[in-house]
Design a protein around this motif. Sequence first.
Motif, mmCIF file in Angstrom:
data_model
loop_
_atom_site.group_PDB
_atom_site.id
_atom_site.type_symbol
_atom_site.label_atom_id
_atom_site.label_comp_id
_atom_site.label_asym_id
_atom_site.label_seq_id
_atom_site.Cartn_x
_atom_site.Cartn_y
_atom_site.Cartn_z
ATOM 1 N N ILE A 136 0.861 -1.187 0.000
ATOM 2 C CA ILE A 136 0.000 0.000 0.000
ATOM 3 C C ILE A 136 0.892 1.229 0.000
ATOM 4 C CG2 ILE A 136 -1.601 1.382 1.386
ATOM 5 C CD1 ILE A 136 -2.722 -1.284 2.471
ATOM 6 N N ASN A 137 0.652 2.141 -0.921
ATOM 7 C CA ASN A 137 1.381 3.405 -0.906
ATOM 8 C C ASN A 137 0.437 4.540 -0.530
ATOM 9 O OD1 ASN A 137 3.824 5.114 -1.552
ATOM 10 N ND2 ASN A 137 2.254 6.073 -2.808
ATOM 11 N N ALA A 138 0.849 5.316 0.468
ATOM 12 C CA ALA A 138 0.040 6.453 0.913
ATOM 13 C C ALA A 138 0.878 7.725 0.972
ATOM 14 C CB ALA A 138 -0.583 6.160 2.278
ATOM 15 N N VAL A 139 1.880 7.837 0.092
ATOM 16 C CA VAL A 139 2.699 9.047 0.045
ATOM 17 C C VAL A 139 2.751 9.587 -1.376
ATOM 18 C CG1 VAL A 139 4.135 8.392 2.001
ATOM 19 C CG2 VAL A 139 4.861 7.783 -0.296
ATOM 20 N N GLY A 140 3.161 10.829 -1.467
ATOM 21 C CA GLY A 140 3.282 11.512 -2.751
ATOM 22 C C GLY A 140 2.819 12.941 -2.612
ATOM 23 N N THR A 141 3.560 13.859 -3.185
ATOM 24 C CA THR A 141 3.242 15.267 -3.034
ATOM 25 C C THR A 141 3.156 15.951 -4.384
ATOM 26 O OG1 THR A 141 3.867 17.288 -1.826
ATOM 27 C CG2 THR A 141 5.655 16.046 -2.878
ATOM 28 N N ALA A 142 2.643 17.166 -4.380
ATOM 29 C CA ALA A 142 2.584 18.001 -5.576
ATOM 30 C C ALA A 142 2.523 19.457 -5.116
ATOM 31 C CB ALA A 142 1.377 17.652 -6.440
ATOM 32 N N THR A 143 2.684 20.362 -6.053
ATOM 33 C CA THR A 143 2.703 21.797 -5.735
ATOM 34 C C THR A 143 1.297 22.373 -5.720
ATOM 35 O OG1 THR A 143 4.892 22.045 -6.725
ATOM 36 C CG2 THR A 143 3.574 24.044 -6.474
ATOM 37 N N TRP A 144 1.004 23.116 -4.658
ATOM 38 C CA TRP A 144 -0.267 23.831 -4.542
ATOM 39 C C TRP A 144 -0.024 25.306 -4.875
ATOM 40 C CZ3 TRP A 144 -4.968 21.654 -2.616
ATOM 41 C CH2 TRP A 144 -4.861 20.314 -2.219
ATOM 42 N N LYS A 145 -0.555 25.754 -5.994
ATOM 43 C CA LYS A 145 -0.434 27.149 -6.413
ATOM 44 C C LYS A 145 -1.585 27.482 -7.352
ATOM 45 C CE LYS A 145 4.584 28.101 -6.548
ATOM 46 N NZ LYS A 145 5.700 28.436 -7.482
ATOM 47 N N LYS A 173 4.586 27.179 -12.791
ATOM 48 C CA LYS A 173 5.636 27.095 -13.806
ATOM 49 C C LYS A 173 5.876 25.620 -14.129
ATOM 50 C CE LYS A 173 6.225 31.526 -13.250
ATOM 51 N NZ LYS A 173 5.622 32.466 -14.217
ATOM 52 N N GLU A 174 6.609 25.373 -15.198
ATOM 53 C CA GLU A 174 6.880 23.998 -15.594
ATOM 54 C C GLU A 174 7.497 23.187 -14.458
ATOM 55 O OE1 GLU A 174 9.365 21.497 -19.003
ATOM 56 O OE2 GLU A 174 9.157 23.677 -19.149
ATOM 57 N N GLU A 175 8.440 23.798 -13.735
ATOM 58 C CA GLU A 175 9.110 23.065 -12.654
ATOM 59 C C GLU A 175 8.156 22.724 -11.516
ATOM 60 O OE1 GLU A 175 10.383 27.485 -12.311
ATOM 61 O OE2 GLU A 175 10.030 26.004 -13.896
ATOM 62 N N ASP A 176 7.090 23.522 -11.341
ATOM 63 C CA ASP A 176 6.104 23.207 -10.305
ATOM 64 C C ASP A 176 5.356 21.913 -10.633
ATOM 65 O OD1 ASP A 176 6.567 25.535 -8.724
ATOM 66 O OD2 ASP A 176 5.371 26.717 -10.118
ATOM 67 N N TYR A 177 5.014 21.743 -11.885
ATOM 68 C CA TYR A 177 4.343 20.506 -12.292
ATOM 69 C C TYR A 177 5.237 19.290 -12.050
ATOM 70 C CZ TYR A 177 0.607 23.111 -14.666
ATOM 71 O OH TYR A 177 -0.462 23.919 -14.946
ATOM 72 N N GLY A 180 -7.000 10.737 -5.111
ATOM 73 C CA GLY A 180 -7.899 11.520 -4.279
ATOM 74 C C GLY A 180 -8.977 12.200 -5.084
ATOM 75 N N ILE A 181 -9.780 12.935 -4.388
ATOM 76 C CA ILE A 181 -10.951 13.603 -4.948
ATOM 77 C C ILE A 181 -10.607 14.552 -6.091
ATOM 78 C CG2 ILE A 181 -10.835 15.475 -3.243
ATOM 79 C CD1 ILE A 181 -13.909 15.452 -3.197
ATOM 80 N N LEU A 182 -9.370 15.071 -6.081
ATOM 81 C CA LEU A 182 -8.993 16.080 -7.067
ATOM 82 C C LEU A 182 -8.808 15.518 -8.470
ATOM 83 C CD1 LEU A 182 -6.514 18.161 -4.893
ATOM 84 C CD2 LEU A 182 -8.906 18.670 -5.408
ATOM 85 N N ALA A 183 -8.857 14.204 -8.628
ATOM 86 C CA ALA A 183 -8.843 13.622 -9.966
ATOM 87 C C ALA A 183 -10.129 13.948 -10.713
ATOM 88 C CB ALA A 183 -8.652 12.113 -9.895
ATOM 89 N N VAL A 187 -4.423 22.544 -9.303
ATOM 90 C CA VAL A 187 -4.302 22.030 -10.677
ATOM 91 C C VAL A 187 -3.170 21.011 -10.793
ATOM 92 C CG1 VAL A 187 -3.755 22.657 -13.066
ATOM 93 C CG2 VAL A 187 -5.333 24.064 -11.732
ATOM 94 N N GLY A 188 -2.041 21.291 -10.160
ATOM 95 C CA GLY A 188 -0.901 20.375 -10.225
ATOM 96 C C GLY A 188 -1.215 19.015 -9.652
ATOM 97 N N LEU A 189 -1.981 18.975 -8.585
ATOM 98 C CA LEU A 189 -2.349 17.704 -7.965
ATOM 99 C C LEU A 189 -3.428 16.988 -8.779
ATOM 100 C CD1 LEU A 189 -1.622 15.947 -5.597
ATOM 101 C CD2 LEU A 189 -3.294 17.155 -4.208
ATOM 102 N N SER A 190 -4.367 17.749 -9.326
ATOM 103 C CA SER A 190 -5.387 17.142 -10.183
ATOM 104 C C SER A 190 -4.751 16.446 -11.381
ATOM 105 C CB SER A 190 -6.372 18.207 -10.663
ATOM 106 O OG SER A 190 -7.138 18.707 -9.595
ATOM 107 N N LEU A 191 -3.730 17.080 -11.944
ATOM 108 C CA LEU A 191 -3.023 16.505 -13.087
ATOM 109 C C LEU A 191 -2.476 15.118 -12.775
ATOM 110 C CD1 LEU A 191 -1.503 16.891 -15.908
ATOM 111 C CD2 LEU A 191 0.406 17.694 -14.522
ATOM 112 N N VAL A 192 -1.751 14.991 -11.670
ATOM 113 C CA VAL A 192 -1.115 13.700 -11.370
ATOM 114 C C VAL A 192 -2.128 12.675 -10.884
ATOM 115 C CG1 VAL A 192 1.156 14.688 -10.978
ATOM 116 C CG2 VAL A 192 -0.387 14.458 -9.051
ATOM 117 N N ASN A 193 -3.151 13.098 -10.147
ATOM 118 C CA ASN A 193 -4.177 12.152 -9.703
ATOM 119 C C ASN A 193 -4.870 11.497 -10.890
ATOM 120 O OD1 ASN A 193 -3.703 12.542 -7.000
ATOM 121 N ND2 ASN A 193 -5.559 13.710 -6.601
#
Length: 199
Positions: A61-70, A76-80, A113-116, A124-130
């Motif tokens: 089970i994996n329950a880790v992973g982060t993304a940029t909130w902005k 910017k590209e590096e934030d994604y 998560g819900i942001l998918a 937006v950055g988190l929605s993208l990866v979800n």
Amino acid sequence: MKILVIGATGTIGKAVYDSLIKEGEEVYGAHRNSTDYPVDITDSLSIENLFKKLPKLNAVINAVGTATWKPFSELKEEDYYVGIKSKLMGQVNLVHVAQNYISDNGSITLTTGILAEHYEPNAVGLSLVNGAIQSFVMAASNELQRRIKLNVVAPGAIIGDFPKDKKFADHFPIPIEEVIKLYKESIHKSDTGQVLKKY
């Protein structure tokens, strides 16, 4: 069952870890700062080294992973790439490694998560990866060998991390107990390629 929980000190990971321990499962807790089972999911070698320390597992089970909130206007590209490297490719690489170390009929469960599916400002950055992870699970689950299952849990905001009377992504937060049930369902059910949602 022998179960690995990555992120065993976080809100979700710790709750899942503790619940499985109470049920008498043989559970291994890994996280970045662990002395026994350290892991950095952004580093494939770190993931490989973790599995080499463990016995043959029945479930991961994996329950880790982060993304940029902005706000979108500030991204910017590096934030994604923060989310792409961590929450997206970290989990993708985990699957690539874990499939070689878990038993036949084993289970791998990722986390989105819900942001998918639902909008929240500055996410937006988190929605993208979800969304990308859920598409990955749908496709990759068809190609895993030895009847290994691959599913993803997609919870809403958790009560305690978020005020229970305030909406997140247009939904009220949910009890952690409801989220734990989804991870257990992923481990024990026979289906694969599923997105298990609760929000």
